[in-house]
Design an enzyme around this catalytic site. Structure first.
Site, PDB file in Angstrom:
ATOM      1  N   ASP A  40      57.863  83.017  -4.347  1.00 25.53           N
ATOM      2  CA  ASP A  40      58.167  84.029  -3.259  1.00 25.53           C
ATOM      3  C   ASP A  40      57.420  85.381  -3.631  1.00 25.53           C
ATOM      4  O   ASP A  40      57.963  86.433  -3.130  1.00 25.53           O
ATOM      5  CB  ASP A  40      59.157  84.094  -2.478  1.00 25.53           C
ATOM      6  CG  ASP A  40      59.732  82.937  -1.814  1.00 25.53           C
ATOM      7  OD1 ASP A  40      58.998  81.819  -1.899  1.00 25.53           O
ATOM      8  OD2 ASP A  40      60.947  82.950  -1.486  1.00 25.53           O
ATOM      9  N   GLU A  68      58.274  82.227   1.299  1.00 28.03           N
ATOM     10  CA  GLU A  68      59.350  82.045   2.319  1.00 28.03           C
ATOM     11  C   GLU A  68      58.724  82.755   3.635  1.00 28.03           C
ATOM     12  O   GLU A  68      58.012  83.588   3.721  1.00 28.03           O
ATOM     13  CB  GLU A  68      60.382  82.975   2.066  1.00 28.03           C
ATOM     14  CG  GLU A  68      61.568  82.792   2.981  1.00 28.03           C
ATOM     15  CD  GLU A  68      62.858  83.708   2.881  1.00 28.03           C
ATOM     16  OE1 GLU A  68      63.051  84.121   1.677  1.00 28.03           O
ATOM     17  OE2 GLU A  68      63.532  83.712   3.681  1.00 28.03           O
ATOM     18  N   LYS A 102      57.932  77.725   3.001  1.00 30.24           N
ATOM     19  CA  LYS A 102      59.417  77.290   3.084  1.00 30.24           C
ATOM     20  C   LYS A 102      60.164  78.171   4.167  1.00 30.24           C
ATOM     21  O   LYS A 102      60.030  79.186   4.004  1.00 30.24           O
ATOM     22  CB  LYS A 102      60.063  77.218   1.632  1.00 30.24           C
ATOM     23  CG  LYS A 102      60.358  78.469   1.094  1.00 30.24           C
ATOM     24  CD  LYS A 102      60.802  78.303  -0.367  1.00 30.24           C
ATOM     25  CE  LYS A 102      60.782  79.538  -1.045  1.00 30.24           C
ATOM     26  NZ  LYS A 102      61.792  80.395  -0.608  1.00 30.24           N
ATOM     27  N   LYS A 128      65.516  79.504   1.857  1.00 25.18           N
ATOM     28  CA  LYS A 128      65.818  80.126   0.526  1.00 25.18           C
ATOM     29  C   LYS A 128      65.265  79.073  -0.532  1.00 25.18           C
ATOM     30  O   LYS A 128      64.508  79.541  -1.600  1.00 25.18           O
ATOM     31  CB  LYS A 128      67.145  80.729   0.379  1.00 25.18           C
ATOM     32  CG  LYS A 128      67.732  81.864   1.097  1.00 25.18           C
ATOM     33  CD  LYS A 128      66.696  82.856   1.497  1.00 25.18           C
ATOM     34  CE  LYS A 128      67.244  83.919   2.415  1.00 25.18           C
ATOM     35  NZ  LYS A 128      66.311  84.913   2.932  1.00 25.18           N
ATOM     36  N   VAL A 166      60.767  86.029  -7.293  1.00 28.96           N
ATOM     37  CA  VAL A 166      61.775  86.801  -6.944  1.00 28.96           C
ATOM     38  C   VAL A 166      62.536  86.084  -5.606  1.00 28.96           C
ATOM     39  O   VAL A 166      61.938  85.089  -4.750  1.00 28.96           O
ATOM     40  CB  VAL A 166      61.445  88.198  -6.183  1.00 28.96           C
ATOM     41  CG1 VAL A 166      60.550  88.940  -7.380  1.00 28.96           C
ATOM     42  CG2 VAL A 166      60.282  87.994  -5.135  1.00 28.96           C
ATOM     43  N   THR A 167      63.839  86.503  -5.279  1.00 26.07           N
ATOM     44  CA  THR A 167      64.701  87.293  -5.773  1.00 26.07           C
ATOM     45  C   THR A 167      65.368  86.375  -6.843  1.00 26.07           C
ATOM     46  O   THR A 167      65.705  85.221  -6.252  1.00 26.07           O
ATOM     47  CB  THR A 167      65.461  88.230  -5.313  1.00 26.07           C
ATOM     48  OG1 THR A 167      66.253  87.382  -4.102  1.00 26.07           O
ATOM     49  CG2 THR A 167      64.484  89.263  -4.479  1.00 26.07           C
ATOM     50  N   CYS A 217      66.173  83.428  -3.727  1.00 21.03           N
ATOM     51  CA  CYS A 217      65.278  81.999  -3.619  1.00 21.03           C
ATOM     52  C   CYS A 217      65.374  81.398  -4.849  1.00 21.03           C
ATOM     53  O   CYS A 217      64.962  80.229  -5.006  1.00 21.03           O
ATOM     54  CB  CYS A 217      64.113  82.500  -3.095  1.00 21.03           C
ATOM     55  SG  CYS A 217      64.313  82.900  -1.330  1.00 21.03           S
ATOM     56  N   GLN A 249      78.399  77.760 -19.215  1.00 26.15           N
ATOM     57  CA  GLN A 249      79.011  76.473 -19.237  1.00 26.15           C
ATOM     58  C   GLN A 249      78.104  75.496 -19.824  1.00 26.15           C
ATOM     59  O   GLN A 249      77.968  74.420 -19.214  1.00 26.15           O
ATOM     60  CB  GLN A 249      79.623  76.047 -17.911  1.00 26.15           C
ATOM     61  CG  GLN A 249      80.456  77.363 -17.190  1.00 26.15           C
ATOM     62  CD  GLN A 249      80.946  76.709 -15.664  1.00 26.15           C
ATOM     63  OE1 GLN A 249      81.617  75.672 -15.730  1.00 26.15           O
ATOM     64  NE2 GLN A 249      80.296  77.371 -14.783  1.00 26.15           N
TER      65      GLN A 249
HETATM   66  C1  C5J Z   1      63.956  85.557  -1.713  1.00 24.80           C
HETATM   67  C2  C5J Z   1      65.121  86.888  -0.084  1.00 24.80           C
HETATM   68  N1  C5J Z   1      62.544  85.114  -1.339  1.00 24.80           N
HETATM   69  N2  C5J Z   1      65.779  87.664  -0.815  1.00 24.80           N
HETATM   70  N3  C5J Z   1      64.276  85.987  -0.184  1.00 24.80           N
HETATM   71  O1  C5J Z   1      64.636  85.716  -2.711  1.00 24.80           O
HETATM   72  O2  C5J Z   1      65.414  87.029   1.167  1.00 24.80           O
END
Ligand code: C5J
Length: 219
Positions: free
Chosen positions: A23, A71, A128, A131, A156-157, A161, A201
């Site tokens: 993204d 996205e 997509k 996320k 990102v972010t 996502c 973990q």
């Molecule tokens: C993504 C968002 N790409 N933060 N989307 O992380 O809404």
């Protein structure tokens, strides 16, 4: 090949590894897009671009599989659940006209990937609606067709996502390395903790390393 990573060495074969760039769209990384309508300072994502350009150039030079994701939604919003459309109090909602085109809509200028990381012809771009990269997409089939078993994840972010994709991939058996300086968030604290959560973990979701460690392994 082995990358010096957290929580321990990450081994991978470049032939069966995809660089997945999540993204890196104008809507998230530039002013006047979706990220800004939600009240975020989008300049916080810019530091991701130079190291990611270097990783992308190296992956391409080595002939590794490179996959980009975006996205976004169909122009009629048929793939945007009301729960997503109506949430929060943005200055512009998904589908509203903005300076860079309709917010988060496929085919609009703002929805596309930033020039600095533009896909090359032939590099798959997975669109997509959610996320995660697996939900409602052909991403899983694409990985299977290409014989991919490991993912190097950037974009990102970090806590949204990138995290959702890594969690989905981990449940499907993929070994994920997340590049700490090639991922970014509007919230530096979320970025830090999201990366800690991946490697905690014993690597509950995967591994984390700076791009310098990956590049050292690939040289
Ligand atoms: C993504 C968002 N790409 N933060 N989307 O992380 O809404």
């Amino acid at each position: 090949m082995i990358v010096d990573a957290n929580p321990g060495p990450y081994s991978f074969d470049p032939a069966t590894t995809a660089l997945v760039i999540i993204d890196m769209q104008r809507d998230f990384c530039e002013p006047e897009g979706f990220g800004e309508t939600l009240g975020n300072d989008v300049s916080l994502l810019r530091s991701v671009i130079p190291p990611l350009q270097q990783v992308l150039a190296t992956a391409r030079a080595l002939g590794m599989t490179v996959i980009h994701t975006r996205e976004g939604h169909a122009p009629d919003l048929s793939d945007c659940p009301p729960a997503k459309l109506n949430r929060g109090n943005p200055s512009l909602r998904i589908g509203d006209p903005g300076p860079k085109g309709r917010i988060l809509i496929r085919g609009e200028y703002g929805h596309d990937i930033i020039d600095e990381l533009a896909p090359l012809p032939g590099e798959p771009v997975v669109d997509k609606p959610g996320k995660g990269s697996f939900h409602g997409t052909g991403f899983g089939d694409l990985l299977r067709e290409k014989g991919i078993s490991s993912l190097v994840v950037a974009g990102v972010t970090t806590e949204v996502c990138v995290h959702t994709t890594v969690r989905e991939a981990n449940d499907r058996g993929y070994e994920c390395l997340v590049l700490s300086d090639c991922t970014g968030s509007y919230f530096p604290e979320f970025h830090r903790v999201a990366l800690e959560m991946i490697a905690a973990q014993g690597g509950i979701f995967g591994w984390v390393a700076p791009s310098s460690a990956l590049l050292a392994a690939l040289e």
